[in-house]
Design a protein around this motif. Structure first.
Motif, PDB file in Angstrom:
ATOM      1  N   THR A 256       0.882  -1.228   0.050  1.00  0.00           N
ATOM      2  CA  THR A 256      -0.031  -0.016  -0.067  1.00  0.00           C
ATOM      3  C   THR A 256       0.933   1.074  -0.017  1.00  0.00           C
ATOM      4  OG1 THR A 256      -1.723  -1.281   1.214  1.00  0.00           O
ATOM      5  CG2 THR A 256      -1.839   1.143   1.308  1.00  0.00           C
TER       6      THR A 256
ATOM      7  N   ALA B  34       0.517   3.002  -3.493  1.00  0.00           N
ATOM      8  CA  ALA B  34      -0.404   4.076  -3.449  1.00  0.00           C
ATOM      9  C   ALA B  34       0.437   5.488  -4.224  1.00  0.00           C
ATOM     10  CB  ALA B  34      -1.060   4.258  -2.160  1.00  0.00           C
TER      11      ALA B  34
ATOM     12  N   THR C  13     -12.994  -2.197 -13.898  1.00  0.00           N
ATOM     13  CA  THR C  13     -12.080  -3.204 -13.513  1.00  0.00           C
ATOM     14  C   THR C  13     -12.392  -4.375 -14.125  1.00  0.00           C
ATOM     15  OG1 THR C  13     -12.128  -1.831 -11.070  1.00  0.00           O
ATOM     16  CG2 THR C  13     -10.757  -4.009 -11.494  1.00  0.00           C
TER      17      THR C  13
ATOM     18  N   ILE D 178      -5.452   1.487 -11.092  1.00  0.00           N
ATOM     19  CA  ILE D 178      -5.310   2.537 -10.531  1.00  0.00           C
ATOM     20  C   ILE D 178      -5.278   3.972 -11.313  1.00  0.00           C
ATOM     21  CG2 ILE D 178      -3.779   4.214  -8.965  1.00  0.00           C
ATOM     22  CD1 ILE D 178      -3.123   1.360  -7.262  1.00  0.00           C
TER      23      ILE D 178
ATOM     24  N   TYR E 139      -8.540   6.354 -11.281  1.00  0.00           N
ATOM     25  CA  TYR E 139      -8.361   7.607 -10.396  1.00  0.00           C
ATOM     26  C   TYR E 139      -8.151   8.703 -11.036  1.00  0.00           C
ATOM     27  CZ  TYR E 139      -9.230   4.881  -6.342  1.00  0.00           C
ATOM     28  OH  TYR E 139      -9.734   4.057  -5.328  1.00  0.00           O
TER      29      TYR E 139
ATOM     30  N   LEU F  23      -7.503   7.973  -1.086  1.00  0.00           N
ATOM     31  CA  LEU F  23      -8.080   7.024  -1.677  1.00  0.00           C
ATOM     32  C   LEU F  23      -7.591   5.769  -1.800  1.00  0.00           C
ATOM     33  CD1 LEU F  23     -10.839   8.989  -3.541  1.00  0.00           C
ATOM     34  CD2 LEU F  23     -11.045   8.224  -1.402  1.00  0.00           C
ATOM     35  N   LEU F  24      -6.324   5.733  -2.348  1.00  0.00           N
ATOM     36  CA  LEU F  24      -5.784   4.675  -2.554  1.00  0.00           C
ATOM     37  C   LEU F  24      -5.154   3.812  -1.336  1.00  0.00           C
ATOM     38  CD1 LEU F  24      -3.538   5.571  -5.542  1.00  0.00           C
ATOM     39  CD2 LEU F  24      -5.405   4.240  -5.449  1.00  0.00           C
TER      40      LEU F  24
ATOM     41  N   GLU G 118      -7.910   1.378  -0.728  1.00  0.00           N
ATOM     42  CA  GLU G 118      -8.418   0.676  -1.761  1.00  0.00           C
ATOM     43  C   GLU G 118      -8.403  -0.897  -1.746  1.00  0.00           C
ATOM     44  OE1 GLU G 118     -10.047  -0.555  -5.059  1.00  0.00           O
ATOM     45  OE2 GLU G 118      -9.503   2.036  -5.050  1.00  0.00           O
ATOM     46  N   TYR G 119      -9.518  -1.407  -2.079  1.00  0.00           N
ATOM     47  CA  TYR G 119      -9.771  -2.582  -2.107  1.00  0.00           C
ATOM     48  C   TYR G 119     -10.142  -3.526  -3.105  1.00  0.00           C
ATOM     49  CZ  TYR G 119     -12.366  -7.308  -1.250  1.00  0.00           C
ATOM     50  OH  TYR G 119     -12.909  -8.544  -1.324  1.00  0.00           O
TER      51      TYR G 119
ATOM     52  N   ILE H 120      -9.641  -2.820  -6.811  1.00  0.00           N
ATOM     53  CA  ILE H 120      -8.598  -3.138  -7.674  1.00  0.00           C
ATOM     54  C   ILE H 120      -7.609  -4.028  -7.485  1.00  0.00           C
ATOM     55  CG2 ILE H 120      -6.556  -1.860  -8.989  1.00  0.00           C
ATOM     56  CD1 ILE H 120      -8.496   0.712  -9.083  1.00  0.00           C
TER      57      ILE H 120
ATOM     58  N   GLY I  39      -6.738  -2.419   2.363  1.00  0.00           N
ATOM     59  CA  GLY I  39      -7.953  -2.850   2.380  1.00  0.00           C
ATOM     60  C   GLY I  39      -8.330  -4.353   2.307  1.00  0.00           C
TER      61      GLY I  39
END
Length: 286
Positions: free
Chosen positions: A69, A73, A119, A156, A160, A216-217, A220-221, A223, A236
């Protein structure tokens, strides 16, 4: 004094619904999560009241999720920034005003579609029957794209990118064109004008988009789960596993509290950097 009291009551009446909403749906859940973080897992799963730092001391057990992460991220946010800035620059300073709304719509409208559907589309594109099959047809066999960190970064970037483009576009659109003209009149080349005028004045938008996407990343779960195939684990994904499968609520709460602290640090640093670049101008982040 009576007039001030009435104004205070009116202000309180307007603020009270929002304050109540934040208290019920933000503050109270965080307090509950903080209480759980200092407890123990019950034998049948869930929460057992206690006061221990055991869960926080066990955080290294999820070092892989934290590492993925905290690495992917920021890298994903940087990729979004590198792609978004030229797009926002063109929309704000170069695009024909008659076509600008259409171009912005082309960026925003795909964002209205469910992230799950988009996705899944990338799962097909990066899967064995997508791009790898095309590469195999031209003599490049055995190339695996799905279930890799690269696939997660592609997801991502696609998912995003609009969130990065719009803050930068707003910042550039407000730019006083006379400053660019003055720079050119003083003999500055376009590159010097960009780095000396355009980029510094657009930094609030850059920092807003970067902070928004990065925050937000961090949680993230979807993706990583779909494009990473369980091999690229984010925090996540760890939280879903701990709360819904192993039912280790205290350990999951400890990870969630740590994630919130990381988000606060990221947001604070981003705000300080934005204020430093903005000087006396107002900067609003998230």
């Amino acid at each position: 004094m009576a007039a001030n009291s009435r104004r205070s009551l009116v202000t309180a009446a307007f603020v009270a619904p929002a304050a109540l909403w934040l208290a019920v749906f933000l503050v109270l859940p965080f307090i509950a999560m903080l209480v759980f973080a200092f407890g123990r897992r019950a034998p049948e799963g869930g929460y057992l009241p206690a006061f221990t730092f055991e869960q926080f001391l066990n955080l290294p057990a999820r070092a892989t999720a934290f590492g993925n992460t905290l690495l992917l991220a920021p890298v994903g946010a940087l990729l979004c920034l590198l792609v978004a800035y030229p797009v926002a620059y063109y929309l704000a300073l170069r695009a024909d005003p008659r076509h600008r709304l259409v171009l912005i719509s082309l960026i925003v409208v795909p964002f209205w579609t469910s992230l799950l559907v988009r996705t899944y589309a990338w799962m097909y594109i990066l899967g064995s029957r997508g791009l790898p099959s095309l590469l195999e047809a031209v003599g490049l066999p055995d190339i695996r794209m799905l279930n890799t960190p690269g696939a997660v970064l592609v997801g991502i970037l696609y998912g995003y990118l609009p969130l990065m483009i719009m803050p930068i576009y707003v910042s550039l659109e407000k730019l006083d064109r006379r400053l660019l003209e003055a720079s050119a009149d003083l003999g500055a080349r376009p590159v010097a004008t960009f780095f000396g005028v355009t980029l510094p004045l657009s930094m609030p938008g850059v920092m807003t988009g970067t902070a928004l996407v990065t925050i937000l990343l961090l949680g993230e779960y979807l993706i990583p789960q779909l494009l990473g195939g369980g091999k690229v684990f984010f925090i996540g994904n760890a939280l879903v596993d701990l709360f819904l499968q192993s039912r280790n609520w205290p350990f999951g709460s400890a990870i969630a509290v740590t994630l919130v602290l990381v988000v606060v640090v990221v947001l604070t640093v981003a705000m300080r950097i934005a204020w430093r670049f903005a000087g006396t101008r107002r900067v609003d982040l998230v």
